[in-house]
Design a protein around this motif. Structure first.
Motif, PDB file in Angstrom:
ATOM      1  N   THR A 156      59.734  50.115  46.536  1.00 37.27           N
ATOM      2  CA  THR A 156      60.392  51.253  45.893  1.00 37.27           C
ATOM      3  C   THR A 156      59.615  51.694  44.661  1.00 37.27           C
ATOM      4  O   THR A 156      59.390  52.890  44.445  1.00 37.27           O
ATOM      5  CB  THR A 156      61.829  50.883  45.507  1.00 37.27           C
ATOM      6  OG1 THR A 156      62.581  50.578  46.687  1.00 37.27           O
ATOM      7  CG2 THR A 156      62.508  52.035  44.772  1.00 37.27           C
ATOM      8  N   ALA A 157      59.208  50.723  43.840  1.00 39.66           N
ATOM      9  CA  ALA A 157      58.446  51.057  42.636  1.00 39.66           C
ATOM     10  C   ALA A 157      57.134  51.743  42.996  1.00 39.66           C
ATOM     11  O   ALA A 157      56.759  52.761  42.394  1.00 39.66           O
ATOM     12  CB  ALA A 157      58.187  49.789  41.824  1.00 39.66           C
ATOM     13  N   ALA A 158      56.432  51.205  43.987  1.00 41.06           N
ATOM     14  CA  ALA A 158      55.150  51.785  44.386  1.00 41.06           C
ATOM     15  C   ALA A 158      55.342  53.174  44.982  1.00 41.06           C
ATOM     16  O   ALA A 158      54.531  54.084  44.737  1.00 41.06           O
ATOM     17  CB  ALA A 158      54.456  50.859  45.382  1.00 41.06           C
ATOM     18  N   TYR A 159      56.410  53.352  45.767  1.00 40.03           N
ATOM     19  CA  TYR A 159      56.657  54.646  46.401  1.00 40.03           C
ATOM     20  C   TYR A 159      56.990  55.704  45.344  1.00 40.03           C
ATOM     21  O   TYR A 159      56.444  56.822  45.384  1.00 40.03           O
ATOM     22  CB  TYR A 159      57.795  54.520  47.406  1.00 40.03           C
ATOM     23  CG  TYR A 159      58.032  55.757  48.238  1.00 40.03           C
ATOM     24  CD1 TYR A 159      57.246  56.017  49.363  1.00 40.03           C
ATOM     25  CD2 TYR A 159      59.036  56.655  47.925  1.00 40.03           C
ATOM     26  CE1 TYR A 159      57.453  57.156  50.138  1.00 40.03           C
ATOM     27  CE2 TYR A 159      59.255  57.796  48.688  1.00 40.03           C
ATOM     28  CZ  TYR A 159      58.456  58.036  49.792  1.00 40.03           C
ATOM     29  OH  TYR A 159      58.667  59.169  50.552  1.00 40.03           O
ATOM     30  N   ALA A 160      57.870  55.363  44.414  1.00 40.58           N
ATOM     31  CA  ALA A 160      58.233  56.320  43.371  1.00 40.58           C
ATOM     32  C   ALA A 160      57.018  56.672  42.515  1.00 40.58           C
ATOM     33  O   ALA A 160      56.808  57.842  42.165  1.00 40.58           O
ATOM     34  CB  ALA A 160      59.355  55.742  42.505  1.00 40.58           C
ATOM     35  N   GLN A 161      56.209  55.690  42.188  1.00 41.15           N
ATOM     36  CA  GLN A 161      55.001  55.955  41.394  1.00 41.15           C
ATOM     37  C   GLN A 161      54.024  56.828  42.178  1.00 41.15           C
ATOM     38  O   GLN A 161      53.395  57.732  41.616  1.00 41.15           O
ATOM     39  CB  GLN A 161      54.354  54.644  40.984  1.00 41.15           C
ATOM     40  CG  GLN A 161      53.239  54.793  39.954  1.00 41.15           C
ATOM     41  CD  GLN A 161      52.768  53.457  39.444  1.00 41.15           C
ATOM     42  OE1 GLN A 161      52.463  52.552  40.223  1.00 41.15           O
ATOM     43  NE2 GLN A 161      52.702  53.310  38.133  1.00 41.15           N
ATOM     44  N   HIS A 162      53.909  56.575  43.475  1.00 41.77           N
ATOM     45  CA  HIS A 162      53.044  57.390  44.327  1.00 41.77           C
ATOM     46  C   HIS A 162      53.465  58.858  44.294  1.00 41.77           C
ATOM     47  O   HIS A 162      52.615  59.758  44.373  1.00 41.77           O
ATOM     48  CB  HIS A 162      53.099  56.845  45.765  1.00 41.77           C
ATOM     49  CG  HIS A 162      52.366  57.663  46.766  1.00 41.77           C
ATOM     50  ND1 HIS A 162      50.998  57.649  46.913  1.00 41.77           N
ATOM     51  CD2 HIS A 162      52.827  58.555  47.696  1.00 41.77           C
ATOM     52  CE1 HIS A 162      50.634  58.483  47.871  1.00 41.77           C
ATOM     53  NE2 HIS A 162      51.723  59.044  48.369  1.00 41.77           N
ATOM     54  N   LEU A 163      54.782  59.105  44.151  1.00 44.56           N
ATOM     55  CA  LEU A 163      55.300  60.470  44.121  1.00 44.56           C
ATOM     56  C   LEU A 163      55.329  61.063  42.715  1.00 44.56           C
ATOM     57  O   LEU A 163      55.876  62.147  42.511  1.00 44.56           O
ATOM     58  CB  LEU A 163      56.705  60.502  44.728  1.00 44.56           C
ATOM     59  CG  LEU A 163      56.788  60.182  46.228  1.00 44.56           C
ATOM     60  CD1 LEU A 163      58.231  60.251  46.708  1.00 44.56           C
ATOM     61  CD2 LEU A 163      55.917  61.116  47.050  1.00 44.56           C
ATOM     62  N   GLY A 164      54.750  60.349  41.745  1.00 48.25           N
ATOM     63  CA  GLY A 164      54.602  60.924  40.417  1.00 48.25           C
ATOM     64  C   GLY A 164      55.581  60.448  39.375  1.00 48.25           C
ATOM     65  O   GLY A 164      55.615  60.997  38.264  1.00 48.25           O
ATOM     66  N   ALA A 165      56.385  59.434  39.703  1.00 47.40           N
ATOM     67  CA  ALA A 165      57.333  58.903  38.728  1.00 47.40           C
ATOM     68  C   ALA A 165      56.649  57.912  37.788  1.00 47.40           C
ATOM     69  O   ALA A 165      55.577  57.380  38.088  1.00 47.40           O
ATOM     70  CB  ALA A 165      58.499  58.219  39.442  1.00 47.40           C
ATOM     71  N   LYS A 166      57.301  57.671  36.655  1.00 47.05           N
ATOM     72  CA  LYS A 166      56.881  56.625  35.720  1.00 47.05           C
ATOM     73  C   LYS A 166      57.821  55.439  35.911  1.00 47.05           C
ATOM     74  O   LYS A 166      59.041  55.614  35.939  1.00 47.05           O
ATOM     75  CB  LYS A 166      56.921  57.144  34.288  1.00 47.05           C
ATOM     76  CG  LYS A 166      55.877  58.229  34.019  1.00 47.05           C
ATOM     77  CD  LYS A 166      56.064  58.889  32.672  1.00 47.05           C
ATOM     78  CE  LYS A 166      57.251  59.831  32.668  1.00 47.05           C
ATOM     79  NZ  LYS A 166      57.354  60.639  31.425  1.00 47.05           N
ATOM     80  N   ILE A 167      57.258  54.251  36.037  1.00 48.79           N
ATOM     81  CA  ILE A 167      58.002  53.095  36.510  1.00 48.79           C
ATOM     82  C   ILE A 167      58.234  52.069  35.409  1.00 48.79           C
ATOM     83  O   ILE A 167      57.300  51.692  34.688  1.00 48.79           O
ATOM     84  CB  ILE A 167      57.254  52.409  37.678  1.00 48.79           C
ATOM     85  CG1 ILE A 167      57.027  53.394  38.811  1.00 48.79           C
ATOM     86  CG2 ILE A 167      58.024  51.182  38.162  1.00 48.79           C
ATOM     87  CD1 ILE A 167      58.299  53.962  39.410  1.00 48.79           C
ATOM     88  N   ILE A 168      59.491  51.618  35.300  1.00 49.30           N
ATOM     89  CA  ILE A 168      59.835  50.427  34.528  1.00 49.30           C
ATOM     90  C   ILE A 168      60.221  49.363  35.538  1.00 49.30           C
ATOM     91  O   ILE A 168      61.230  49.494  36.238  1.00 49.30           O
ATOM     92  CB  ILE A 168      60.994  50.681  33.552  1.00 49.30           C
ATOM     93  CG1 ILE A 168      60.639  51.801  32.574  1.00 49.30           C
ATOM     94  CG2 ILE A 168      61.345  49.397  32.794  1.00 49.30           C
ATOM     95  CD1 ILE A 168      61.779  52.205  31.661  1.00 49.30           C
ATOM     96  N   ALA A 169      59.404  48.339  35.656  1.00 45.89           N
ATOM     97  CA  ALA A 169      59.621  47.263  36.621  1.00 45.89           C
ATOM     98  C   ALA A 169      60.118  46.025  35.892  1.00 45.89           C
ATOM     99  O   ALA A 169      59.615  45.694  34.813  1.00 45.89           O
ATOM    100  CB  ALA A 169      58.333  46.957  37.375  1.00 45.89           C
ATOM    101  N   THR A 170      61.094  45.324  36.471  1.00 43.77           N
ATOM    102  CA  THR A 170      61.635  44.148  35.799  1.00 43.77           C
ATOM    103  C   THR A 170      61.547  42.907  36.685  1.00 43.77           C
ATOM    104  O   THR A 170      61.568  42.979  37.911  1.00 43.77           O
ATOM    105  CB  THR A 170      63.113  44.331  35.404  1.00 43.77           C
ATOM    106  OG1 THR A 170      63.955  44.150  36.552  1.00 43.77           O
ATOM    107  CG2 THR A 170      63.354  45.702  34.793  1.00 43.77           C
ATOM    108  N   SER A 171      61.451  41.778  36.023  1.00 43.18           N
ATOM    109  CA  SER A 171      61.538  40.469  36.667  1.00 43.18           C
ATOM    110  C   SER A 171      61.901  39.455  35.602  1.00 43.18           C
ATOM    111  O   SER A 171      61.532  39.598  34.425  1.00 43.18           O
ATOM    112  CB  SER A 171      60.216  40.082  37.329  1.00 43.18           C
ATOM    113  OG  SER A 171      60.274  38.752  37.826  1.00 43.18           O
ATOM    114  N   ARG A 172      62.612  38.392  36.004  1.00 44.16           N
ATOM    115  CA  ARG A 172      62.928  37.299  35.080  1.00 44.16           C
ATOM    116  C   ARG A 172      61.752  36.354  34.936  1.00 44.16           C
ATOM    117  O   ARG A 172      61.741  35.512  34.038  1.00 44.16           O
ATOM    118  CB  ARG A 172      64.158  36.542  35.578  1.00 44.16           C
ATOM    119  CG  ARG A 172      65.433  37.375  35.548  1.00 44.16           C
ATOM    120  CD  ARG A 172      66.568  36.698  36.288  1.00 44.16           C
ATOM    121  NE  ARG A 172      66.280  36.597  37.720  1.00 44.16           N
ATOM    122  CZ  ARG A 172      67.095  36.016  38.596  1.00 44.16           C
ATOM    123  NH1 ARG A 172      68.219  35.486  38.193  1.00 44.16           N
ATOM    124  NH2 ARG A 172      66.763  35.980  39.874  1.00 44.16           N
TER     125      ARG A 172
END
Length: 371
Positions: free
Chosen positions: A205-221
């Motif tokens: 999802t993060a990669a797809y949204a970024q591919h479409l021009g979004a700016k991504i905030i990705a989280t992990s513990r």
């Protein structure tokens, strides 16, 4: 270099004469990964409207594979012996009656959700809402096998140059990601928060949204996974459990918050942080509740901030088309690693240890089975 050699190197095989029996990875009882065992079973035959896929690779999912194998599937009653394997890719080996959309020898990816095709929802293209929706590898035999019979409407031809393991890794989570972003109204420049972005679906999802021009905030513990996501190109990487998480989100978005948040976790604390990170008019999308499911919702805030909360169960025909269009334009899933089918138990253990970043897949070439 010949085209045949190139196809072979990518993990695909030419369509072979269909044998009466085949090799499959089966479990006869619920339990740990070791219950998976190789067996000889009858090769399925495609019925009307179906195609027989000679499987080249199959993705592994926590819900559809690990939880099902352990006997804890929350949505389906599975009766052993059973063959797992939902999202997969392979070569069309045979056609059922009435199939003209693909040909023997085509390389295809398979969306595992099987809708009825006739109800009101299906007529609207909303297959994911179909009351009769079943899942390959859950409600019917799956693709941990040399061959799998699937509806022709569930296959999509894979563009040249795509490895089989990549196609299998895109088949389901890519379509879900495309549906998520379509339903949420993604536009270039949007800020998108993806909670649990190290998972197969989250990373895609993060990669797809970024591919479409979004700016991504990705989280992990996990600090290790956060470092890996930063190295992979996420715009911002945060620990959702950090006490200043919401403040950091507000800071990087200029105080506004995110336009779209994806929370497939269902953990109450993470959910609260997700809502607190949302901009006015923003949307939360959920495609699972892997850490809980019971969360609090302040409807006064939903009302006053014009928030939307959307459930996206799986992909649909429009999402599949959008996904593979973007694949032709360079989009790829995050594939952590592959295991040969003979080592399916090792692959399940690897995922249970929570080591993966992205999709884990099994390969099913002739040499990937035990002799």
């Amino acid at each position: 270099m010949s085209n045949t050699l190139t196809v072979s190197q990518l993990g695909w095989s030419q369509a072979l004469p269909v044998p009466a029996t085949m090799q499959a990875m089966v479990f006869h009882r619920f339990g740990p990964p070791d219950v998976l065992e190789q067996a000889t079973v009858d090769t399925p035959r495609p019925g009307p409207g179906e195609v027989l896929v000679q499987v080249a690779a199959v993705g592994i999912g926590r819900l559809l594979d690990l939880t099902a194998r352990a006997g804890n599937h929350p949505y389906a009653a599975i009766e052993p012996p059973h063959i797992l394997g939902a999202d997969h890719a392979g070569t069309v080996a045979a056609l059922g009656e009435g199939v003209g959309s693909v040909r023997v020898g085509d390389r295809v990816a398979v969306l595992p959700g099987v809708a009825c095709g006739t109800c009101t929802y299906c007529a609207e293209g909303r297959d994911e809402v179909c009351d009769a929706l079943t899942v390959i590898g859950t409600h019917r035999p799956g693709a941990y096998a040399q061959y799998c019979a699937v509806p022709a409407r569930n296959v999509h031809e894979v563009p040249d140059g795509i490895p089989a393991a990549m196609a299998a890794s895109l088949a389901l989570v890519g379509a879900v990601a495309a549906n998520q972003m379509t339903q949420a109204g993604l536009r270039p420049g949007h800020w998108v928060l993806v909670q649990g972005a190290a998972s197969a679906l989250g990373s895609t999802t993060a990669a797809y949204a970024q591919h479409l021009g979004a700016k991504i905030i990705a989280t992990s513990r996990s600090a290790e996974k956060r470092a890996a996501m930063a190295a992979a190109g996420a715009d911002v990487v945060l620990d959702t459990n950090a006490p200043d998480f919401v403040e950091r989100v507000r800071e990087v978005t200029g105080g506004r918050g995110v336009d779209i948040a994806v929370d497939n976790l269902g953990d109450p604390a993470v959910w609260d942080a997700t809502i607190d990170s949302l901009a006015r008019g923003g949307t939360v999308v959920t495609s699972g509740a892997f850490l809980g499911g019971k969360v609090g919702i302040d409807l006064r805030r939903v009302y006053s901030d014009c928030h939307r909360i959307i459930g996206v169960r799986t992909g649909n025909p429009a999402a599949v088309k959008a996904l593979w269009t973007q694949v032709e334009h360079g989009f790829r899933a995050v594939v952590d690693r592959t295991f040969p089918i003979a080592h399916a138990a090792d692959a399940h253990r690897y995922m249970e240890d929570d080591n993966s970043l992205g999709r884990v897949a099994l390969t099913l070439r002739t040499e990937d089975w035990e002799a």
